[in-house]
Design a protein around this motif. Structure first.
Motif, PDB file in Angstrom:
ATOM      1  N   GLY A  56      91.693  54.817 -28.685  1.00 41.10           N
ATOM      2  CA  GLY A  56      90.919  54.624 -27.536  1.00 41.10           C
ATOM      3  C   GLY A  56      89.604  54.614 -28.011  1.00 41.10           C
ATOM      4  N   GLY A  57      88.970  55.401 -28.959  1.00 40.70           N
ATOM      5  CA  GLY A  57      87.742  55.463 -29.489  1.00 40.70           C
ATOM      6  C   GLY A  57      87.399  54.291 -30.209  1.00 40.70           C
ATOM      7  N   ALA A  58      88.192  53.649 -31.121  1.00 37.51           N
ATOM      8  CA  ALA A  58      87.958  52.261 -31.847  1.00 37.51           C
ATOM      9  C   ALA A  58      87.613  51.401 -30.567  1.00 37.51           C
ATOM     10  N   ALA A  59      88.592  51.186 -29.478  1.00 36.40           N
ATOM     11  CA  ALA A  59      88.786  50.261 -28.390  1.00 36.40           C
ATOM     12  C   ALA A  59      87.503  50.555 -27.699  1.00 36.40           C
ATOM     13  N   GLY A  60      87.094  51.563 -27.327  1.00 30.57           N
ATOM     14  CA  GLY A  60      86.068  52.038 -26.426  1.00 30.57           C
ATOM     15  C   GLY A  60      84.521  51.546 -27.329  1.00 30.57           C
ATOM     16  N   ALA A  61      84.385  51.831 -28.364  1.00 33.43           N
ATOM     17  CA  ALA A  61      83.436  51.647 -29.372  1.00 33.43           C
ATOM     18  C   ALA A  61      83.298  49.772 -29.342  1.00 33.43           C
ATOM     19  N   LEU A  62      84.274  49.175 -29.382  1.00 35.05           N
ATOM     20  CA  LEU A  62      84.153  47.746 -29.363  1.00 35.05           C
ATOM     21  C   LEU A  62      83.639  47.287 -27.987  1.00 35.05           C
ATOM     22  N   ALA A  63      84.090  47.826 -27.008  1.00 29.94           N
ATOM     23  CA  ALA A  63      83.880  47.474 -25.654  1.00 29.94           C
ATOM     24  C   ALA A  63      82.563  48.044 -25.226  1.00 29.94           C
TER      25      ALA A  63
END
Length: 101
Positions: A56-63
């Motif tokens: 979730g942290g990786a996906a949230g950072a990209l978003a």
């Protein structure tokens, strides 16, 4: 000395050793992911949410980086990573159909 060590090793392999059962299995209620405690309540092992936190942290950072188009985009990346990590941890911990205490 070598003969003594070999004789000791052979004797220790030949004797059956009684291993104590794990603490959770001694009362006969343990079945894997769920068990009954000493008061008879149903307990279960829950996920701790680490995988969801990382994904979730990786996906949230990209978003967040994609949404924040002004300036350095650091703020959007950090806010997106924090929000994604919290959401991913929540989803990972609360996944599954069975509710336990």
């Amino acid at each position: 000395m070598r003969k003594f060590a070999l004789a000791f090793a052979a004797a220790s392999l030949a004797m059956p050793v009684a291993m104590p059962a794990p603490a959770a299995a001694q009362n006969g209620y343990y079945t894997g992911k769920t068990w009954r405690d000493s008061q008879g309540r149903l307990r279960c092992r829950k996920r701790n949410g680490t995988t969801g936190l990382i994904v979730g942290g990786a996906a949230g950072a990209l978003a967040g980086r994609a949404i924040d188009t002004r300036g350095e985009r650091t703020t959007g990346t950090l806010v997106g990573a924090a929000a994604g990590a919290l959401l991913g941890r929540h989803v990972d911990r609360n996944r599954g159909g069975r509710r336990c205490r």
